[in-house]
Write a protein that holds these residues in place. Sequence first.
Motif, PDB file in Angstrom:
ATOM      1  N   GLY A 130       0.804  -1.222   0.000  1.00  0.00           N
ATOM      2  CA  GLY A 130       0.000   0.000   0.000  1.00  0.00           C
ATOM      3  C   GLY A 130       0.829   1.261   0.000  1.00  0.00           C
ATOM      4  O   GLY A 130       0.285   2.358  -0.130  1.00  0.00           O
ATOM      5  N   ARG A 131       2.141   1.123   0.143  1.00  0.00           N
ATOM      6  CA  ARG A 131       3.030   2.295   0.129  1.00  0.00           C
ATOM      7  C   ARG A 131       3.917   2.267  -1.107  1.00  0.00           C
ATOM      8  O   ARG A 131       4.287   1.194  -1.593  1.00  0.00           O
ATOM      9  CB  ARG A 131       3.894   2.344   1.382  1.00  0.00           C
ATOM     10  CG  ARG A 131       3.097   2.582   2.655  1.00  0.00           C
ATOM     11  CD  ARG A 131       4.012   2.933   3.803  1.00  0.00           C
ATOM     12  NE  ARG A 131       3.276   3.191   5.019  1.00  0.00           N
ATOM     13  CZ  ARG A 131       3.824   3.593   6.162  1.00  0.00           C
ATOM     14  NH1 ARG A 131       5.151   3.758   6.214  1.00  0.00           N
ATOM     15  NH2 ARG A 131       3.091   3.824   7.227  1.00  0.00           N
ATOM     16  N   LEU A 132       4.239   3.445  -1.586  1.00  0.00           N
ATOM     17  CA  LEU A 132       5.089   3.557  -2.773  1.00  0.00           C
ATOM     18  C   LEU A 132       6.556   3.605  -2.370  1.00  0.00           C
ATOM     19  O   LEU A 132       6.903   4.043  -1.269  1.00  0.00           O
ATOM     20  CB  LEU A 132       4.711   4.812  -3.569  1.00  0.00           C
ATOM     21  CG  LEU A 132       3.267   4.875  -4.068  1.00  0.00           C
ATOM     22  CD1 LEU A 132       3.006   6.190  -4.778  1.00  0.00           C
ATOM     23  CD2 LEU A 132       2.970   3.702  -5.005  1.00  0.00           C
ATOM     24  N   LYS A 133       7.415   3.145  -3.296  1.00  0.00           N
ATOM     25  CA  LYS A 133       8.857   3.100  -3.026  1.00  0.00           C
ATOM     26  C   LYS A 133       9.621   3.593  -4.235  1.00  0.00           C
ATOM     27  O   LYS A 133       9.335   3.188  -5.369  1.00  0.00           O
ATOM     28  CB  LYS A 133       9.277   1.672  -2.690  1.00  0.00           C
ATOM     29  CG  LYS A 133      10.766   1.523  -2.371  1.00  0.00           C
ATOM     30  CD  LYS A 133      11.130   0.077  -2.129  1.00  0.00           C
ATOM     31  CE  LYS A 133      12.616  -0.069  -1.846  1.00  0.00           C
ATOM     32  NZ  LYS A 133      12.999  -1.492  -1.644  1.00  0.00           N
ATOM     33  N   ALA A 134      10.603   4.480  -4.009  1.00  0.00           N
ATOM     34  CA  ALA A 134      11.466   4.952  -5.091  1.00  0.00           C
ATOM     35  C   ALA A 134      12.604   3.964  -5.294  1.00  0.00           C
ATOM     36  O   ALA A 134      13.039   3.302  -4.351  1.00  0.00           O
ATOM     37  CB  ALA A 134      12.022   6.333  -4.751  1.00  0.00           C
ATOM     38  N   PRO A 135      13.106   3.825  -6.523  1.00  0.00           N
ATOM     39  CA  PRO A 135      14.217   2.895  -6.772  1.00  0.00           C
ATOM     40  C   PRO A 135      15.496   3.401  -6.102  1.00  0.00           C
ATOM     41  O   PRO A 135      15.674   4.609  -5.914  1.00  0.00           O
ATOM     42  CB  PRO A 135      14.354   2.908  -8.300  1.00  0.00           C
ATOM     43  CG  PRO A 135      13.780   4.208  -8.731  1.00  0.00           C
ATOM     44  CD  PRO A 135      12.674   4.510  -7.756  1.00  0.00           C
ATOM     45  N   PRO A 136      16.414   2.499  -5.741  1.00  0.00           N
ATOM     46  CA  PRO A 136      17.678   2.942  -5.131  1.00  0.00           C
ATOM     47  C   PRO A 136      18.553   3.662  -6.151  1.00  0.00           C
ATOM     48  O   PRO A 136      18.372   3.525  -7.361  1.00  0.00           O
ATOM     49  CB  PRO A 136      18.325   1.622  -4.686  1.00  0.00           C
ATOM     50  CG  PRO A 136      17.745   0.590  -5.597  1.00  0.00           C
ATOM     51  CD  PRO A 136      16.349   1.038  -5.893  1.00  0.00           C
ATOM     52  N   ALA A 137      19.515   4.413  -5.642  1.00  0.00           N
ATOM     53  CA  ALA A 137      20.442   5.131  -6.524  1.00  0.00           C
ATOM     54  C   ALA A 137      21.447   4.149  -7.129  1.00  0.00           C
ATOM     55  O   ALA A 137      21.574   3.000  -6.692  1.00  0.00           O
ATOM     56  CB  ALA A 137      21.172   6.211  -5.742  1.00  0.00           C
ATOM     57  N   LEU A 138      22.162   4.620  -8.159  1.00  0.00           N
ATOM     58  CA  LEU A 138      23.178   3.775  -8.800  1.00  0.00           C
ATOM     59  C   LEU A 138      24.242   3.334  -7.811  1.00  0.00           C
ATOM     60  O   LEU A 138      24.799   2.246  -7.924  1.00  0.00           O
ATOM     61  CB  LEU A 138      23.845   4.541  -9.952  1.00  0.00           C
ATOM     62  CG  LEU A 138      23.000   4.824 -11.186  1.00  0.00           C
ATOM     63  CD1 LEU A 138      23.773   5.711 -12.154  1.00  0.00           C
ATOM     64  CD2 LEU A 138      22.593   3.526 -11.871  1.00  0.00           C
ATOM     65  N   LEU A 139      24.514   4.175  -6.832  1.00  0.00           N
ATOM     66  CA  LEU A 139      25.556   3.898  -5.848  1.00  0.00           C
ATOM     67  C   LEU A 139      25.040   4.287  -4.480  1.00  0.00           C
ATOM     68  O   LEU A 139      24.370   5.318  -4.339  1.00  0.00           O
ATOM     69  CB  LEU A 139      26.814   4.702  -6.196  1.00  0.00           C
ATOM     70  CG  LEU A 139      28.173   4.203  -5.706  1.00  0.00           C
ATOM     71  CD1 LEU A 139      28.433   2.774  -6.136  1.00  0.00           C
ATOM     72  CD2 LEU A 139      29.292   5.110  -6.218  1.00  0.00           C
ATOM     73  N   ASN A 140      25.292   3.467  -3.486  1.00  0.00           N
ATOM     74  CA  ASN A 140      24.900   3.805  -2.118  1.00  0.00           C
ATOM     75  C   ASN A 140      26.087   3.603  -1.190  1.00  0.00           C
ATOM     76  O   ASN A 140      27.028   2.863  -1.506  1.00  0.00           O
ATOM     77  CB  ASN A 140      23.698   2.972  -1.664  1.00  0.00           C
ATOM     78  CG  ASN A 140      23.987   1.481  -1.675  1.00  0.00           C
ATOM     79  OD1 ASN A 140      24.681   0.967  -0.807  1.00  0.00           O
ATOM     80  ND2 ASN A 140      23.469   0.781  -2.682  1.00  0.00           N
ATOM     81  N   TRP A 141      26.024   4.253  -0.035  1.00  0.00           N
ATOM     82  CA  TRP A 141      27.193   4.262   0.849  1.00  0.00           C
ATOM     83  C   TRP A 141      27.483   2.890   1.443  1.00  0.00           C
ATOM     84  O   TRP A 141      28.643   2.544   1.706  1.00  0.00           O
ATOM     85  CB  TRP A 141      27.008   5.286   1.961  1.00  0.00           C
ATOM     86  CG  TRP A 141      28.284   5.515   2.705  1.00  0.00           C
ATOM     87  CD1 TRP A 141      28.617   5.087   3.937  1.00  0.00           C
ATOM     88  CD2 TRP A 141      29.445   6.197   2.194  1.00  0.00           C
ATOM     89  NE1 TRP A 141      29.910   5.467   4.252  1.00  0.00           N
ATOM     90  CE2 TRP A 141      30.429   6.162   3.189  1.00  0.00           C
ATOM     91  CE3 TRP A 141      29.725   6.842   0.988  1.00  0.00           C
ATOM     92  CZ2 TRP A 141      31.678   6.724   3.031  1.00  0.00           C
ATOM     93  CZ3 TRP A 141      30.973   7.409   0.827  1.00  0.00           C
ATOM     94  CH2 TRP A 141      31.937   7.342   1.853  1.00  0.00           C
ATOM     95  N   LYS A 142      26.453   2.074   1.644  1.00  0.00           N
ATOM     96  CA  LYS A 142      26.675   0.736   2.197  1.00  0.00           C
ATOM     97  C   LYS A 142      27.547  -0.087   1.255  1.00  0.00           C
ATOM     98  O   LYS A 142      28.502  -0.748   1.682  1.00  0.00           O
ATOM     99  CB  LYS A 142      25.330   0.041   2.419  1.00  0.00           C
ATOM    100  CG  LYS A 142      25.470  -1.347   3.026  1.00  0.00           C
ATOM    101  CD  LYS A 142      24.122  -2.017   3.212  1.00  0.00           C
ATOM    102  CE  LYS A 142      24.305  -3.421   3.782  1.00  0.00           C
ATOM    103  NZ  LYS A 142      23.008  -4.132   3.934  1.00  0.00           N
ATOM    104  N   THR A 143      27.233  -0.039  -0.042  1.00  0.00           N
ATOM    105  CA  THR A 143      28.035  -0.772  -1.032  1.00  0.00           C
ATOM    106  C   THR A 143      29.459  -0.243  -1.068  1.00  0.00           C
ATOM    107  O   THR A 143      30.429  -1.004  -1.118  1.00  0.00           O
ATOM    108  CB  THR A 143      27.392  -0.648  -2.427  1.00  0.00           C
ATOM    109  OG1 THR A 143      26.053  -1.131  -2.375  1.00  0.00           O
ATOM    110  CG2 THR A 143      28.168  -1.434  -3.454  1.00  0.00           C
ATOM    111  N   VAL A 144      29.602   1.083  -1.061  1.00  0.00           N
ATOM    112  CA  VAL A 144      30.931   1.693  -1.092  1.00  0.00           C
ATOM    113  C   VAL A 144      31.740   1.289   0.129  1.00  0.00           C
ATOM    114  O   VAL A 144      32.912   0.915   0.033  1.00  0.00           O
ATOM    115  CB  VAL A 144      30.806   3.228  -1.179  1.00  0.00           C
ATOM    116  CG1 VAL A 144      32.149   3.893  -0.911  1.00  0.00           C
ATOM    117  CG2 VAL A 144      30.275   3.646  -2.543  1.00  0.00           C
ATOM    118  N   ASN A 145      31.111   1.327   1.294  1.00  0.00           N
ATOM    119  CA  ASN A 145      31.820   1.033   2.533  1.00  0.00           C
ATOM    120  C   ASN A 145      32.288  -0.417   2.587  1.00  0.00           C
ATOM    121  O   ASN A 145      33.324  -0.724   3.179  1.00  0.00           O
ATOM    122  CB  ASN A 145      30.908   1.331   3.723  1.00  0.00           C
ATOM    123  CG  ASN A 145      31.684   1.603   4.991  1.00  0.00           C
ATOM    124  OD1 ASN A 145      32.753   2.195   4.956  1.00  0.00           O
ATOM    125  ND2 ASN A 145      31.156   1.163   6.116  1.00  0.00           N
TER     126      ASN A 145
END
Length: 587
Positions: free
Chosen positions: A397-412
Motif C-alpha cells: 500500500g506504500r510507494l517506493k522509489a528505486p535505489p540510486a546507482l551507488l549507495n554508501w553501504k556498497t561503497v563502505n
Amino acid sequence: MATCWQGLWAYRSYLIVLLLPILLLPLPILIPSKEAYCAYTIILMALFWCTEALPLAVTALFPIILFPMMGILDASEVCIEYLKDTNVLFIGGLFVAIAVEHWNLHKRIALRVLLLIGVRPALLLLGFMLVTAFLSMWISNTATTAMMVPIAHAVLEQLHGTPKDIEEGSDNPTFELQEPNSKKEVTKLDNGQATPVTAAPSKPKIQKTQEQIRFTQCMSLCVCYSASIGGIATLTGTTPNLVLQGQVSSIFPENPNVVNFASWFGFAFPTMVILLILSWLWLQILFLGFNFRKNFGFGEQENERKDAAFQVIHRQHKLLGPMSFAEKAVTILFVALVLLWFTREPGFFEGWGNLAFPNEKGESMASDGTVAIFISIIMFILPSKIPGLTQNPEKPGRLKAPPALLNWKTVNEKMPWNIVFLLGGGFALAKGSEKSGLSAWLGDKLAPLQSVPPPATAFLLCLLVATFTECASNVATTTLFLPILASMAQAICLHPLYVMLPCTLAASLDFMLPVATPPNAIVFSFGGLKVSDMARAGFLLNIIGVLVITLAINSWAIPIFDLHTFPSWAHSNTTTQCLLNTTTPGP
C-alpha cells in the motif's frame, strides 16, 4: 628446543615490532640531526612494510607520531599529506569502479568480448588477456582476477571435459563467484588486507593429458599476468601510479601538472600493449610450444569440445539478460568520466579545464580528482531504474522509489580505505625527507652516478625495483624508492621523471611468486600451478617487462614529458648549475 623455536616463530610479529625500533636507536642517538631522525623513520617503516609485522596502513601512520616528536614537521603539516588531491582521485576512481562492479557491467563486457573472439587456443588466451587487461585499467586487479579466473576454468572444464559432459553441455559451477564453499584461501592484498578467495568447487577429478594440464596452467597465468599488466595503462589502474603522481606533486610543487591522466595514458598505454602481446607469445611458447598453426586452431579435431566451451560462454552471457537501465547509466557516466579526464588539461591543446576554470597562470584549477568526485556524486543521485511509482513489497500500500546507482553501504563494503592511509604515509615520508634535508644529503651522495649513461641507470634501477617488488608490496616499493630517485635525478642533472616513471611501471612487474601480488595468489589458490611454474614463466617476463619499459622511456616518453632537458621546476639548491644550461642533455 623445537618448541622454543616454534614459539618464537608464532610471536615473530610481536618481537619484530618491539625489537626493531630498539635495534635502530643507535642511528638517531649517535647522529643527532634531522636527517638521521628522518632516516630512522624511513628505515623503520620500510622494515615493517617488508616484514608486514603490522598492517601496512598502520605502519603508514608512523609519521604523524614521529615527525612532530623529532622536530621535523608540525603535526598539522604531516596530517595534510594524508588527504591530498591524489588520494581524492583514488577515492573518486574507486567509487566509479565499485558502481561498474556492483551492476555486473564488467562481467557483461568480459563475456561479450570472449564471444567475439572465440575459443581456439591462441585466440582464447588472447581474449582472456585483452578482457582482463582492459578491466584492470579501470577496476582493481584483484577484483578483475577474481571474476575472470572462474570463467576461464569453466571454459577449460568444457574443453577438457568427458564426452558425457560435452553432450550435456552443463554449466560449470566455477562461474558462481559467490557460491558458498567451505574451502577458502586467504590472500593478502597489496594494502595488507586479507581477502577470502573462493576456491573452485570440488568436482570428480577428470584425468587430463599433459597437454591439457599445460594449457590450464597457461590460462591461469595469462589472467593474473594481464591483470597486473593492464593496471599500468591508466593513472588510476593501480596504486603505484597514483603514488608517483602524488610524489611528483609533493617533491616538485612547481611542476605544471606534468603527470596527469592524458600524459600518463600516452606513455603507459603503448607500453602495456607491447608487454601484453609479448607475454601472450611467451606463454604460448612456454606452455603450448612453437606449433602456432595448432595453437590458432587450424586443422584441429575435437570441434565439439570447442563448441561446448563456446556454449558455456554464450549461456552465461544470455543469463545476464538485456542491459538494464542501471548498466546503461553507469556505462554513459563511465565514458563521460574518461572523456573528461582526457580533455581536462591534455597539454598539447587547450582543455576544458584551461578554458573554463583557469588560474592566474592559465592552468586548470579543476583536477582529475575533481572530475572523479563529480561523476561519483552523480551516481549517488541518479536512480537505478527509470523513475516511476512502484509498490513497496515490504510495506503493501506504500510507494517506493528505486535505489540510486551507488549507495554508501556498497561503497563502505568494497572500498579499501587502508590504501588512503598508505598513500598518505608515502606523501608524508616524502615531505619529511625534503624538510629534514635528507633528500639533499642523498642527492650529494648519489652525484657520482652522473658518469653512468642515463639509459643504463634507468635499466638497472628498473631491475632493482622489479626484484624488490617480488617480496614487498608494490605500493610500499614505490613509496620508498621514488623520493630517493628524485634526489638522485636532481643531483646528476637528469629529468626526475626519466627514472621515476620506469621504476613506477617496474613496481607492477611482480610475476614470479604467488605472494608477490593478489592476482598471483588467486590463480595459485585454484590449483594446478606450482611455484616453479610461476617462477619459470615470470622470470623471463620480468626481463621482457624491464626491456619494454626501457624502450618506452627512451622513445615516445621523451616528447610527452620533455625528458631531453632538465626542467626548471626540478631545481634545488644543489642543482642550480643545471639551470645554467636549459638544454642539458637528458637521456
